[in-house]
Motif scaffolding. Structure first.
Motif, PDB file in Angstrom:
ATOM      1  N   GLU A  45       1.118   0.982   5.704  1.00  0.00           N
ATOM      2  CA  GLU A  45      -0.330   0.877   5.585  1.00  0.00           C
ATOM      3  C   GLU A  45      -0.740   0.491   4.165  1.00  0.00           C
ATOM      4  N   TYR A  46      -0.050   1.082   3.189  1.00  0.00           N
ATOM      5  CA  TYR A  46      -0.349   0.768   1.782  1.00  0.00           C
ATOM      6  C   TYR A  46      -0.021  -0.685   1.477  1.00  0.00           C
ATOM      7  N   ASN A  48       0.186  -3.198   3.538  1.00  0.00           N
ATOM      8  CA  ASN A  48      -0.757  -4.087   4.236  1.00  0.00           C
ATOM      9  C   ASN A  48      -2.117  -4.104   3.546  1.00  0.00           C
ATOM     10  N   LEU A  49      -2.555  -2.929   3.076  1.00  0.00           N
ATOM     11  CA  LEU A  49      -3.845  -2.840   2.392  1.00  0.00           C
ATOM     12  C   LEU A  49      -3.829  -3.670   1.109  1.00  0.00           C
ATOM     13  N   MET A  50      -2.760  -3.564   0.332  1.00  0.00           N
ATOM     14  CA  MET A  50      -2.673  -4.323  -0.911  1.00  0.00           C
ATOM     15  C   MET A  50      -2.599  -5.822  -0.637  1.00  0.00           C
ATOM     16  N   ASN A  51      -1.905  -6.198   0.432  1.00  0.00           N
ATOM     17  CA  ASN A  51      -1.854  -7.617   0.795  1.00  0.00           C
ATOM     18  C   ASN A  51      -3.222  -8.160   1.155  1.00  0.00           C
ATOM     19  N   SER A  52      -3.994  -7.326   1.867  1.00  0.00           N
ATOM     20  CA  SER A  52      -5.332  -7.785   2.293  1.00  0.00           C
ATOM     21  C   SER A  52      -6.322  -7.809   1.128  1.00  0.00           C
ATOM     22  N   LEU A  53      -6.150  -6.869   0.190  1.00  0.00           N
ATOM     23  CA  LEU A  53      -7.098  -6.797  -0.923  1.00  0.00           C
ATOM     24  C   LEU A  53      -6.786  -7.793  -2.035  1.00  0.00           C
TER      25      LEU A  53
END
Length: 623
Positions: A45-46, A48-53
């Motif tokens: 989840e972390y 994926n979140l960093m990739n999206s942000l």
């Protein structure tokens, strides 16, 4: 005897220089460690979140910071270790030694061929090159010192002594040139034998100690013994032997996963997942166990703070902060437990798995997975968590006695430095030119630590006053003198003269002096309410307070707030303060007496002054 041997080794000049410079480089190691955690946090989840942000290249943020910290640590150590070794050498600036060490290291590590210079290798500038950098730095520095000591090449007489900086620079030309030439010859000889990269053969020799395909318990114990030895000398053991670990155990982990996923029972006990999960809890050396031992042994102080800082990286198995910050590297006290702990934990985990108390690891997890979670994920069983807890306790028990030895050693060093600082604080300021906190020796380090702790003590109000009574003919108490006291958490009572000097050097004297005045006046007011009358409260005033207008404000406020009569307060200065600036002191004391307070001179007759100045000062009491 063992303790004495360890303490003797710890005080060796070169080892202490390396340890201190590893410690001073700790900020970049802290930042580098957090950068490693930042990019490797093993949560889908972390990630994926960093990739999206931040986009697909967000890890460049962390890797660039890591490269600017751990990526140049070998070069930084070359400069700082040589600087420390040269600090007490007379006749030249220690920066010259730093430049010499960095230059010679550059000569050796730069790969060259018949086509010429191939550029500086980032590989050897970082953690991979630490051991090589330390060895080269020690050799360069001692060779440079020796060459400078030779009478035949001393050129001071040829230069103008009126400009010492130019004289120092010019007199170091020949020693600098000869030292560089020596290491250039070493480089030339290595190239003549076909060694393009002089560092690589050393690491190839280490790898040759292992046999590909041998996954026995003895093989993994030998592997981790070498890894720990490398780490102790400042070399990133896992990185140096990463290919060995993959050759021996990565295939076994993949085979276990395949067998488990198809419904079979895994058979390979020792895998890379098994090692990182049960042996290196908190990073190499099982440093989470060491952190627990430090937190148990210490309650305050630098090791305690360092352990607190290290907790979060250790949870993600990053141990560089303790290895280079405590330090463990090149610290004889921690050599045995640092090597022994992961080996013992490996044997315990192997035995527990062999007899069926814990399932064989059947999953592949990232090395930054936190303990307890990794124990469950690696085995798909809560017994994996229990085994990690048992190993934490065993590692804690191994490290604990050595942490206590380290604490005793540091305590002895601190007490020795405290005695020296106290002696310095007891002599007139003009007897030495350097402030206590500006000193480059162990006494200076302690002075800076005490200055920090003094600031906290003033903020937390942990200082206190004792009151020495003045008795008239053994019957009636006519006055009391307020005496400042500081009971340090690890060093005990600090001499008041040292407290005052540190407060003066750090700009804390106004807040400290104001607190002493207010507290003493309030105490006198309390005694008066209890029926104690006709008592004068005497409070010492430092030279720095006397030179500032704030003393007038503090005195007036203390009298008004407490409600005592002004004549019940006596301000006490030493004779040496009075004589430093007779005219200024006279004017300031006269201004203070307008507030109604009394003035006393302490240590009267200790100097070589005339009695004539007394009649010009508004003095009520001589001591």
């Amino acid at each position: 005897m063992f303790n004495n041997l360890i303490l003797t080794l710890s005080n060796q000049r070169h080892l202490r220089a390396i340890q201190q410079r590893l410690l001073l480089n700790m900020p970049i190691m802290v930042i580098g460690s957090f950068a490693a955690v930042f990019i490797n946090l093993p949560l889908t989840e972390y990630q994926n979140l960093m990739n999206s942000l931040l986009g697909a290249n967000w890890k460049l943020l962390g890797t660039s910071i890591y490269s600017a910290s751990f990526g140049i640590i070998s070069l930084l150590l070359a400069g700082t270790i040589s600087y420390l070794l040269a600090e007490h050498q007379e006749g030249f600036h220690p920066l010259v030694a730093s430049i010499t060490a960095i230059s010679c290291l550059t000569i050796l590590i730069q790969p060259e061929s018949t086509q010429g210079f191939l550029g500086l290798p980032a590989h050897w500038l970082g953690i991979f090159g630490i051991f090589f950098s330390i060895i080269v730095t020690l050799l360069v520095t001692e060779i440079f010192f020796f060459i400078r000591s030779l009478e035949l090449i001393k050129l001071e007489a040829f230069f103008d002594n009126h400009d010492p900086l130019i004289a120092q620079s010019l007199t170091n030309i020949i020693p600098f040139g000869i030292t560089l030439a020596i290491f250039a010859i070493i480089k030339y000889i290595s190239l003549a034998y076909g060694i393009v990269d002089i560092c690589q053969p050393f690491y190839n020799l280490i790898k040759s100690l292992f046999t590909v395909g041998d996954s026995s318990l003895f093989a993994v114990l030998k592997y981790y013994f070498v890894v720990q030895i490398l780490w102790f000398f400042g070399i990133h053991g896992q990185n140096v032997l990463s290919s060995v670990l993959d050759d021996l155990y990565k295939v076994a982990a993949q085979q276990n996963l395949l067998t488990y996923s198809t419904g079979g029972q895994p058979t390979e006990i020792i895998t890379n997942v098994f090692i990182t999960t049960f042996a290196t809890i908190g990073g190499t050396g099982s440093t989470l166990c060491l952190i627990l031992a430090i937190l148990f042994t210490y309650r305050q102080g630098i090791p305690y703070r360092l352990a607190q800082i290290s907790v979060l990286p250790a949870i993600f198995n990053v141990s560089e902060i303790l290895i280079f910050g405590l330090p463990i590297a090149l610290n004889p006290i921690f050599l045995l437990p640092f090597i022994l702990t992961p080996l013992v934990l490996l044997c315990v985990a192997y035995l527990a798995t062999l007899i069926g108390l814990v399932p064989i690891t059947n999953n592949i997890i990232h090395w930054t997975t936190p303990p307890l979670l990794s124990g469950y994920l690696a085995t798909n069983s809560f017994s994996g968590i229990l085994l990690q807890c048992v190993n934490l306790g065993i590692g804690f028990a191994i490290y604990l006695p050595f942490v206590k030895i380290s604490k005793r050693q540091k305590q002895q060093e601190l007490e020795k430095s405290l005695t020296y600082l106290s002696e310095l604080a007891s002599v007139p300021k003009n007897m030495y030119s350097t402030n206590l906190i500006s000193r480059g020796d162990n006494a200076g380090k302690l002075a800076r630590l005490l200055a920090h702790d003094l600031k906290e003590a003033i903020k937390q109000k942990t200082l206190y006053l004792e009151y020495q009574p003045q008795v008239y003919q053994g019957k009636t108490v006519t006055g009391v003198e307020a005496l400042l006291r500081w009971n340090h958490y690890s060093l005990g009572k600090i001499p008041p003269s040292l407290v005052i000097m540190l407060a003066e050097e750090t700009g804390l004297i106004d807040s400290l002096g104001g607190w002493v005045l207010a507290t003493a006046c309030q105490q006198l007011a309390t005694w008066k309410k209890a029926g104690l009358e006709d008592v004068v409260m005497s409070v010492n005033i430092s030279v720095k307070q006397l030179t500032k207008d704030k003393i007038l404000e503090d005195v007036a406020k203390s009298i008004a707030t407490s409600g005592i009569n002004p004549y019940e307060l006596e301000l006490e200065i030493t004779e040496s303060i009075a004589l430093d600036n007779k005219h200024y002191t006279q004017k300031r004391l006269q201004t203070l007496t307008t507030l109604g307070v009394k003035i006393a001179i302490d240590d009267f007759g200790m100097g070589h002054s005339s009695l004539s100045y007394i009649k010009n000062f508004p003095i009520n009491t001589l001591k």
